[in-house]
Design a protein around this motif. Structure first.
Motif, short mmCIF file in Angstrom:
data_model
loop_
_atom_site.label_atom_id
_atom_site.label_comp_id
_atom_site.label_asym_id
_atom_site.label_seq_id
_atom_site.Cartn_x
_atom_site.Cartn_y
_atom_site.Cartn_z
N THR A 173 8.09 -11.72 -11.69
CA THR A 173 9.51 -12.02 -10.82
C THR A 173 9.23 -12.95 -9.38
O THR A 173 9.94 -13.46 -9.10
CB THR A 173 9.77 -10.44 -10.31
N LYS A 174 7.98 -12.41 -8.90
CA LYS A 174 7.44 -13.51 -7.73
C LYS A 174 5.96 -13.51 -7.41
O LYS A 174 5.45 -12.56 -6.81
CB LYS A 174 8.13 -13.16 -6.36
N GLY A 175 5.19 -14.19 -8.21
CA GLY A 175 3.88 -14.30 -8.26
C GLY A 175 2.75 -13.56 -8.01
O GLY A 175 1.84 -13.38 -8.44
N VAL A 176 3.22 -12.55 -6.77
CA VAL A 176 2.30 -11.88 -6.15
C VAL A 176 2.31 -10.31 -6.62
O VAL A 176 1.92 -9.33 -6.07
CB VAL A 176 2.31 -11.83 -4.59
N GLY A 177 3.17 -9.95 -7.66
CA GLY A 177 3.44 -8.87 -8.00
C GLY A 177 2.33 -7.94 -8.42
O GLY A 177 2.13 -6.68 -8.46
N PHE A 178 1.13 -8.63 -8.56
CA PHE A 178 -0.31 -7.78 -9.14
C PHE A 178 -0.87 -7.34 -7.77
O PHE A 178 -1.85 -6.53 -7.98
CB PHE A 178 -1.42 -8.94 -9.38
N LEU A 179 -0.65 -7.25 -6.62
CA LEU A 179 -0.85 -6.72 -5.46
C LEU A 179 -1.39 -5.37 -5.33
O LEU A 179 -2.19 -4.97 -5.07
CB LEU A 179 -0.24 -7.29 -4.17
N PRO A 180 -0.36 -4.64 -5.99
CA PRO A 180 -0.78 -3.14 -6.13
C PRO A 180 -2.18 -2.86 -6.95
O PRO A 180 -2.89 -1.96 -6.35
CB PRO A 180 0.20 -2.43 -6.61
N LEU A 181 -2.68 -3.71 -7.56
CA LEU A 181 -3.99 -3.52 -8.26
C LEU A 181 -4.99 -3.64 -7.36
O LEU A 181 -6.16 -3.16 -7.77
CB LEU A 181 -4.08 -4.55 -9.56
#
Length: 570
Positions: A178-186
Motif C-alpha cells: 500500500t505504501k512501502g513502509v508497511g513492514f514497520l510493525p515487525l
C-alpha cells in the motif's frame, strides 16, 4: 439514573460526536492537491477502462505509489457511484478502524477506562484529524500498521495464538504494497527480544517461542502477493519495456533509492522533532510530563511499555536516518504512543500545571481563530492579499471570516465555562469543533479554487461544448475537473517534448482545438495576442491557446531552465 447508565450514555454520545466530526463535510468538496487528485484520477481511469492492475496518470503509467489505495477508491465508487463521496471514504473507515484498534489494544493491555483515554487522546491530536479527512494513503497505511501491531502485541504479551501471527504478517504485507513502509510493525520484535533477554517480571504471560514467529514470513508474503502476485504474472506475460520500467521505478527507485538517497523533501535529522511539537498538538504539550513516567515503567521491566515505546523509537530512528522526510512518515507512531500515554493521563490531568497548559492551548486556538475571522470580515488589505496570493475571489472573505469567528467565539466561551478544572474535556470538545469547522465550513468554501474545479468550469464555458481540449504542463486536478475528455502529451516529459506533439495536434483542427497551458510553459511559437489568460489555480496562472495561435513554421524552443514542473501550491 444509575452511574453505569450515565457512563454508557456519555460514551455513546462521545462516539456519535467523534463520528460526526470525522465525517463532517464528506461529499461537499472535490479532491485537492497535492496528493488527492492524482489518486482519484488513477482510480477513475481504472473504473472507466476496466484496467485495474497498473494505475495511470493521464496517458502515462503512474509508478510513484502502488495501486492498492486507488483500488479502494475505485471499489468504493463502484458501490456508491459518486466520486466526491467515494474518494474520502477509505480514509474515514481507516480512521475509525485505527481508533477501535487503539481502544481494544489499550483495553487488553490495561482496562476499559484506559482504552477510552487512548481513543480521546488520539482523536484530539491534530495530525490524526487531518489525515482522517484527507484522501491520502497514510490513513489507510496507519490502519494497517496499527492492525499488525495490535496482533503482534497480543501475541507477544497476551497469548501466543498462531492466528494472530497470520493477521500481523498479512496486515504488514498488505501495508507494504500500500505504501512501502508497511513492514514497520515487525520491528517490534527487536524491543521484545531485548525485553526477553533482560528478563521479565514474575507473573507475566508465557513468552512465545522465537521459532513460532517464523509464521510471520508466509503471512507477510501472502499480504504482499495481493499486488505483487498479479504484477509478477503481468511481467511474465508481457515483458514490454514500459511495464519493465514501471516495475523497476516502483520496486527499486521509489523504495530503496528514495529512502537512502532521497531527491526531494530533504530535511535535517531533527526535522521530526518540530513535526511532533506542532502536528501532534495538544499531545506534544504533555510529552515533558510523560517521559519521566514512561522511564520509570521501563526501568520496572513492564513489557507493555517496552514494546510500545521501543517500537515507536525505532520508527522515529528509521525515518530520521533517511535524508528525505515528510511529516506523514512518522504518523504510524501516533496511535502506539497514545496507547502508551493513556494509563498516565488521569494522573497528569490531576496536576494543575498540566490543566493550565491545555487551557492555554485552547485559548491560543480560540484567540487566533477569532482574530483571523475578524480580520477577514473587516475586509482589509491583509485579507485581500491572502486570497489574491492564492487566486481566490474576495467573495470568500465573509464566508471564511464568519466560520472562523464563530468557531473562535464558541471555543472561548467553552474555555470560560469549563476553565482549567475540566481542561481535558475542553481539549476533546475543541478538537471535535475544529473538524466540524474544517468539514462544513472551510473546505467547501475553498474547494472550488484549491481543486481547480472553478478554473476548469471557466475553461469549459470559454471554449464551448463542441471544442476539443488538450493540456500541457498540467496538474492532475486539471484533468480530473475537466468537463470533457482531455488529450494530454505526457506528465513527466519535458515541456519542449510535449510541445513537439501538442503543436501538430492543434494544427490538425485549429478552429476546434484548444490547449490549456501553464503560463511559464507557453512556447515561443504561440502568438500571444491570440492566447487567453483564463485564470489562476493553486498559485499558478493558466492560459488557453487556440489552434489558430500556433505557428507551424516555428521551431523555437523554451528557455533552457523551463520544464522543471509545476508548483502544487500546497
Amino acid at each position: 439514573m444509575s452511574t453505569t447508565l450515565l457512563r454508557h450514555h456519555w460514551r455513546l454520545l462521545t462516539l456519535l460526536a467523534l463520528l460526526l466530526a470525522l465525517a463532517a463535510g464528506i461529499g461537499l468538496r472535490a479532491p485537492t492537491p497535492p496528493d488527492e487528485p492524482r489518486f482519484v484520477l488513477a482510480a477513475r481511469a481504472m473504473v472507466e477502462t476496466g484496467q485495474w492492475l497498473l494505475p495511470h496518470r493521464g496517458s502515462e503509467l503512474y509508478a510513484e505509489k502502488p495501486p492498492v489505495f486507488m483500488w479502494m477508491q475505485a471499489a468504493t465508487y463502484k458501490v456508491i457511484g459518486h466520486w466526491n463521496l467515494a474518494f474520502l471514504l477509505p480514509s474515514l473507515l481507516a480512521a475509525l478502524a485505527t481508533l477501535w484498534l487503539s481502544w481494544d489494544l489499550a483495553r487488553r493491555l490495561w482496562n476499559r477506562r484506559v482504552a477510552w483515554w487512548a481513543v480521546l487522546a488520539l482523536a484530539s491530536c491534530l495530525q490524526f484529524g487531518l489525515m482522517a479527512k484527507r484522501a491520502q494513503i497514510d490513513m489507510v497505511l496507519v490502519a494497517l500498521t496499527t492492525l499488525s501491531l495490535w496482533a503482534l502485541l497480543r501475541y507477544l504479551l497476551e497469548r501466543p495464538d498462531k492466528r494472530l501471527l497470520w493477521v500481523a504478517g498479512f496486515a504488514a504485507g498488505l501495508g507494504t504494497v500500500t505504501k512501502g513502509v508497511g513492514f514497520l510493525p515487525l520491528l517490534v520484535l527487536l524491543p521484545w527480544a531485548l525485553w526477553r533477554w533482560k528478563g521479565r517480571p514474575h507473573g507475566a504471560a508465557a513468552l512465545p517461542r522465537a521459532r513460532a514467529l517464523l509464521w510471520l514470513i508466509p503471512a507477510f508474503l501472502l499480504g504482499t502477493a495481493v499486488w505483487l502476485g498479479p504484477l509478477g504474472i503481468a511481467l511474465l506475460n508481457d515483458p514490454s519495456p514500459e511495464l519493465q520500467g514501471y516495475a523497476r521505478e516502483l520496486l527499486f527507485k521509489q523504495t530503496g533509492t528514495r529512502y537512502a538517497n532521497a531527491w526531494h523533501h530533504v530535511q535535517p535529522v531533527w526535522y521530526y522533532l518540530q513535526v511532533i511539537a506542532t502536528l501532534w498538538l495538544p499531545g506534544s504539550l504533555l510529552l515533558p510530563a510523560l517521559l519521566p513516567g514512561w522511564w520509570r515503567r521501563l526501568r520496572r521491566g513492564d513489557g507493555r511499555w517496552w514494546l510500545l515505546l521501543g517500537w515507536s523509537l525505532l520508527v522515529l530512528l528509521f525515518f530520521s536516518a533517511s535524508p528525505g522526510k515528510r511529516e506523514v512518515y512518522i504518523f504510524p507512531m501516533l496511535p502506539a504512543l497514545c496507547v502508551a500515554a493513556a494509563p498516565l493521563l488521569p494522573g497528569l490531568l490531576r496536576r494543575a500545571g498540566t490543566r493550565w497548559l491545555l487551557l492555554a492551548y485552547v485559548l491560543v486556538l480560540g484567540v487566533a481563530a477569532t482574530g483571523i475571522g475578524a480580520e477577514l470580515l473587516a475586509d482589509g488589505a491583509w485579507a485581500h492579499a491572502q486570497l489574491a496570493k492564492r487566486g481566490m475571489p474576495d467573495v470568500l472573505l465573509p464566508v471564511l471570516g464568519g466560520w472562523l469567528l464563530g468557531f473562535g467565539v464558541v471555543v472561548l466561551l467553552l474555555a470560560a465555562w469549563l476553565r482549567q478544572r475540566r481542561a481535558g474535556a475542553l481539549v476533546v470538545i475543541t478538537a471535535l469543533l475544529l473538524w466540524n469547522l474544517h468539514g462544513w465550513g472551510l473546505m467547501p468554501a475553498l474547494g472550488p479554487y484549491s481543486s481547480a474545479s472553478a478554473l476548469m468550469q471557466q475553461v469549459g464555458e470559454r471554449i464551448g461544448p463542441e471544442a476539443e481540449l488538450g493540456a500541457l504542463a498540467w496538474r492532475e486536478q486539471n484533468l480530473l475537473q475537466a468537463d470533457r475528455p482531455v488529450t494530454d502529451f505526457g506528465f513527466q516529459r519535458p515541456w519542449d517534448d510535449q510541445w513537439h506533439d501538442a503543436g501538430p495536434w492543434l494544427a490538425l483542427a485549429p478552429h476546434n482545438r484548444w490547449l490549456l497551458v501553464l503560463e511559464q510553459a507557453i512556447s515561443p511559437c504561440v502568438k500571444r495576442d491570440q492566447a487567453v489568460m483564463i485564470g489562476s489555480s493553486n498559485r499558478n496562472q493558466w492560459w488557453l491557446v487556440p489552434g489558430t495561435a500556433w505557428d507551424p513554421a516555428c521551431h523555437a524552443a523554451l528557455p533552457r531552465d523551463a520544464g522543471a514542473g509545476v508548483d502544487d501550491g500546497d
